[in-house]
Design an enzyme around this catalytic site. Structure first.
Site, PDB file in Angstrom:
ATOM      1  N   GLU A 272       0.837  -1.214   0.000  1.00  0.00           N
ATOM      2  CA  GLU A 272       0.000   0.000   0.000  1.00  0.00           C
ATOM      3  C   GLU A 272       0.869   1.261   0.000  1.00  0.00           C
ATOM      4  O   GLU A 272       0.393   2.337   0.371  1.00  0.00           O
ATOM      5  CB  GLU A 272      -0.950   0.019   1.216  1.00  0.00           C
ATOM      6  CG  GLU A 272      -1.988  -1.094   1.258  1.00  0.00           C
ATOM      7  CD  GLU A 272      -3.129  -0.941   0.232  1.00  0.00           C
ATOM      8  OE1 GLU A 272      -3.062  -0.025  -0.598  1.00  0.00           O
ATOM      9  OE2 GLU A 272      -4.046  -1.767   0.271  1.00  0.00           O
TER      10      GLU A 272
ATOM     11  N   HIS B 224     -13.103  -3.789   3.134  1.00  0.00           N
ATOM     12  CA  HIS B 224     -11.673  -4.023   3.243  1.00  0.00           C
ATOM     13  C   HIS B 224     -11.154  -3.674   4.656  1.00  0.00           C
ATOM     14  O   HIS B 224     -10.656  -4.544   5.359  1.00  0.00           O
ATOM     15  CB  HIS B 224     -10.952  -3.212   2.160  1.00  0.00           C
ATOM     16  CG  HIS B 224      -9.456  -3.343   2.169  1.00  0.00           C
ATOM     17  ND1 HIS B 224      -8.658  -2.979   1.102  1.00  0.00           N
ATOM     18  CD2 HIS B 224      -8.597  -3.789   3.118  1.00  0.00           C
ATOM     19  CE1 HIS B 224      -7.384  -3.210   1.399  1.00  0.00           C
ATOM     20  NE2 HIS B 224      -7.328  -3.695   2.617  1.00  0.00           N
TER      21      HIS B 224
ATOM     22  N   HIS C  53      -7.456  -3.870   9.402  1.00  0.00           N
ATOM     23  CA  HIS C  53      -8.719  -4.505   9.017  1.00  0.00           C
ATOM     24  C   HIS C  53      -9.555  -4.773  10.275  1.00  0.00           C
ATOM     25  O   HIS C  53      -9.700  -5.934  10.687  1.00  0.00           O
ATOM     26  CB  HIS C  53      -8.439  -5.827   8.291  1.00  0.00           C
ATOM     27  CG  HIS C  53      -7.563  -5.714   7.079  1.00  0.00           C
ATOM     28  ND1 HIS C  53      -6.906  -6.785   6.513  1.00  0.00           N
ATOM     29  CD2 HIS C  53      -7.249  -4.652   6.299  1.00  0.00           C
ATOM     30  CE1 HIS C  53      -6.222  -6.394   5.445  1.00  0.00           C
ATOM     31  NE2 HIS C  53      -6.402  -5.091   5.303  1.00  0.00           N
TER      32      HIS C  53
ATOM     33  N   HIS D 213      -2.950   1.523   8.460  1.00  0.00           N
ATOM     34  CA  HIS D 213      -4.029   0.820   7.744  1.00  0.00           C
ATOM     35  C   HIS D 213      -4.203  -0.542   8.394  1.00  0.00           C
ATOM     36  O   HIS D 213      -3.232  -1.276   8.604  1.00  0.00           O
ATOM     37  CB  HIS D 213      -3.678   0.646   6.259  1.00  0.00           C
ATOM     38  CG  HIS D 213      -4.518  -0.408   5.594  1.00  0.00           C
ATOM     39  ND1 HIS D 213      -5.896  -0.366   5.612  1.00  0.00           N
ATOM     40  CD2 HIS D 213      -4.185  -1.553   4.941  1.00  0.00           C
ATOM     41  CE1 HIS D 213      -6.367  -1.434   4.981  1.00  0.00           C
ATOM     42  NE2 HIS D 213      -5.344  -2.171   4.575  1.00  0.00           N
TER      43      HIS D 213
END
Ligand code: 2HA
Ligand code: ZN
Length: 267
Positions: free
Chosen positions: A121, A216, A146, A144
């Site tokens: 990413e 996501h 999940h 980032h």
């Protein structure tokens, strides 16, 4: 002697990455190699030689001249958060953006010798760092992950709408309003690791410090990594509270619009 000098501040950043990576794994938000972290550490790292190894140079598809000569530490592509937590030096990498911003050098030496290359990413991480630099504030961390319940909310037809999601997340606990008074952004599903995801995320970060990625996960920014983590933690708790009420057979009543306004004024 090592080629890289990690200052006490850089060592603390690495310790923070290890700590937060452990939290992500323990919460179940980092299955397999899910999630990634980056921190801007310019000024916290010194090279003992001005020679940058040209063999470690990689051109960037999208040059970032605003980040010229800046240093970043980020988790490696394919690395597992549970491994980052135990052995951060083997699973993160340090990069220096070239003088003209058209590429980056992957800095390695005999101590800091992780084989990891930057996270998949990276387009989004660098676009966000560029955005934060232009903003001129204190933010230097990008996270980032999940988060399970928060991501689950984006899977439910009819819920996956920015205004609806904000209504749910902000009304089920005062802490959400206090921590994130301006609410969260939502980016519809876009392939991970793409420039389009980077572009839409930065556009949303202009308004919100946390952006949900439909089906996501989410991404958050902050001064310290802990700050970004806290925002996501608060939001995921909101999602959990919502689902708990639903599982018990109730639709949560939540705070009223007036109560939310009062909270915003008070804090
Ligand atoms: O596997 O989370 O979004 C890393 C990711 C990609
Ligand atoms: Zn992801």
């Amino acid at each position: 002697m090592s080629y890289l000098e990690l200052t006490a501040a850089a060592k603390q950043q690495i310790a923070d990455i290890a700590l937060i990576s452990g939290y992500l794994w323990e919460r179940g938000w980092a299955v397999k190699n899910g999630g990634n972290i980056s921190l801007e550490i310019t000024g916290e790292i010194n090279l003992r030689s001005s020679d940058l190894n040209p063999l470690t140079y990689t051109p960037l598809k999208h040059p970032c001249p605003d980040l010229s000569q800046m240093y970043f530490i980020m988790t490696g592509a394919g690395t597992r958060m549970r491994d980052v937590a135990c052995q951060p030096l083997s699973h993160v990498c340090v990069i220096r953006i070239s003088d003209d911003g058209t590429g980056y050098y992957h800095i390695r030496d005999e101590v800091f010798n992780s084989p990891a290359v930057p996270t998949s990413e990276m387009p989004t991480h660098l676009a966000i760092h560029q955005f934060m630099k232009k903003q001129g504030g204190k933010n230097r961390a990008v996270l980032h992950t999940h988060p399970i319940e928060l991501t689950a909310l984006t899977l439910i037809p009819g819920f996956c709408d920015e205004s609806r999601l904000n209504k749910i997340l902000m009304s089920v606990q005062p802490e959400a309003v206090i921590a994130i008074p301006g609410g969260v952004g939502l980016v519809p599903f876009i392939l991970p690791g793409t420039d389009q995801l980077a572009e839409k995320t930065v556009a949303s970060l202009r308004y919100y410090p946390v952006v949900l990625w439909e089906k996501h996960g989410c991404i958050a920014i902050g001064h310290k990594l802990q700050d970004a983590f806290d925002l996501i933690d608060v939001l995921n708790t909101s999602a959990k509270l919502f689902f708990l009420c639903r599982e018990a057979g109730y639709t949560p009543q939540g705070l009223s619009a007036q109560e939310i306004e009062n909270l915003k004024k008070y804090y």
